[in-house]
Scaffold this motif. Sequence first.
Motif, mmCIF file in Angstrom:
data_model
loop_
_atom_site.group_PDB
_atom_site.id
_atom_site.type_symbol
_atom_site.label_atom_id
_atom_site.label_comp_id
_atom_site.label_asym_id
_atom_site.label_seq_id
_atom_site.Cartn_x
_atom_site.Cartn_y
_atom_site.Cartn_z
ATOM 1 N N TYR A 1 -3.215 -8.833 16.330
ATOM 2 C CA TYR A 1 -3.057 -7.762 15.318
ATOM 3 C C TYR A 1 -4.146 -6.702 15.491
ATOM 4 C CZ TYR A 1 -3.433 -5.806 10.518
ATOM 5 O OH TYR A 1 -3.534 -4.974 9.407
ATOM 6 N N ARG B 1 14.554 -1.122 3.911
ATOM 7 C CA ARG B 1 15.311 -1.953 2.954
ATOM 8 C C ARG B 1 16.499 -1.229 2.349
ATOM 9 N NH1 ARG B 1 10.719 -4.554 -0.979
ATOM 10 N NH2 ARG B 1 9.155 -4.917 0.634
ATOM 11 N N LYS C 1 -3.778 -2.647 16.487
ATOM 12 C CA LYS C 1 -4.309 -1.570 15.652
ATOM 13 C C LYS C 1 -5.321 -0.725 16.442
ATOM 14 C CE LYS C 1 -2.360 -2.047 11.565
ATOM 15 N NZ LYS C 1 -1.586 -0.940 10.960
ATOM 16 N N LEU D 1 11.184 0.991 12.339
ATOM 17 C CA LEU D 1 10.294 1.350 13.449
ATOM 18 C C LEU D 1 10.539 0.496 14.681
ATOM 19 C CD1 LEU D 1 6.904 2.046 11.629
ATOM 20 C CD2 LEU D 1 8.671 3.662 12.312
ATOM 21 N N ILE E 1 0.838 -1.203 0.000
ATOM 22 C CA ILE E 1 0.000 0.000 0.000
ATOM 23 C C ILE E 1 0.873 1.253 0.000
ATOM 24 C CG2 ILE E 1 -1.761 1.289 1.278
ATOM 25 C CD1 ILE E 1 -2.887 -1.417 2.222
ATOM 26 N N VAL F 1 -7.183 -5.616 0.980
ATOM 27 C CA VAL F 1 -6.740 -4.852 -0.193
ATOM 28 C C VAL F 1 -6.002 -5.796 -1.139
ATOM 29 C CG1 VAL F 1 -5.293 -2.941 -0.992
ATOM 30 C CG2 VAL F 1 -6.518 -2.756 1.197
#
Length: 284
Positions: free
Chosen positions: A132, A37, A136, A47, A16, A158
């Motif tokens: 998870y 990366r 969130k 993070l 995304i 998505v």
Amino acid sequence: MGEAGGVLVVGADGTIGAAVAARLEAIGHDVIRTSRRRSPETLPLDLAADPASWRLPGGVAAAVLCAAVTSTEACRSRPDEARRVNVEAPVELGRRVAAAGGRIVFLSTNMVFDGTVPFTPASAPRCPQTAYGRMKAEAEERLLSYGDAVSVVRLTKVIGRTLPVIEGWRATLGRGETVHPFSDLPMAPVTLDLAAAVIAAAACERLGPILQVSAGADLAYADVAARLAARWGFAPELVRPVTVAESGTRLEHVPAHTTLDASAVRDRLGLESPDPWAAIDEVA
Ligand SMILES: NC(=O)c1ccc[n+]([C@@H]2O[C@H](COP(=O)([O-])OP(=O)(O)OC[C@H]3O[C@@H](n4cnc5c(N)ncnc54)[C@H](OP(=O)(O)O)[C@@H]3O)[C@@H](O)[C@H]2O)c1
């Protein structure tokens, strides 16, 4: 960070994040990409590292927080590490951006709800049933406490060109073996284009505290597998649906529904919740 500048896309090498960064650039924004990366033209940002070591650019108008540990299994099995990335880091990053006058767009999920009802309203109380989803939900709540600077964009499934589960089906079918997709696990897939359009719009202008992006209906994974198998030219007998219980797979939670009430996206952006098959038909 201070006066209006570019848009920071955190996690720009993710599915995304990459699409959002490209879309923002296409509509004329300066985009600053972060990645862990060390890919070209990105700022390095891990993070999971000590926030004191982060080197963030000054003067961003908005930050879109796309980086996350997205595997539900990783969140369950390595909760401390996942929590650093999914809760503590976005909350701290959001605090810094908001303090400097920037907007924050935080990406979240239908999994902040338990899925007992279809088209869950944005204002419904959070009731996550997975590690998870709990991460969130906590990050959403803490970020929203910063006030008008923050928008949460909740997304159902998505789909870009593919998904790991879809690639798994294709590989298995390609070997002439049967696949056993879940008949009682729903998804409300939306295209990557729609998700990126809403997220980019939310980065440009605050459209409300919570925006929800959802297909107009749920599909069972088994129905998705059957449709794709037919399109790829495999025999229908190779798709043998099972329930999650029959499969012996231990999922943390099997929601009855995953759709979200996306009326704010319709009202603010004129984007209707699409037919869920539209996203499946874009699979390569
Ligand atoms: N895709 C969906 O269906 C969906 C649905 C609802 C919500 N969301 C949310 O949307 C966001 C983007 O999802 P996605 O599908 O694009 O996920 P993705 O393709 O898995 O990308 C996640 C990104 O996060 C980065 N990341 C992971 N740990 C990190 C760390 N310690 N430091 C810095 N970056 C780190 C990854 O870096 P690497 O590239 O180095 O691995 C990757 O670029 C996530 O917040 C996700 O929870 C997604």
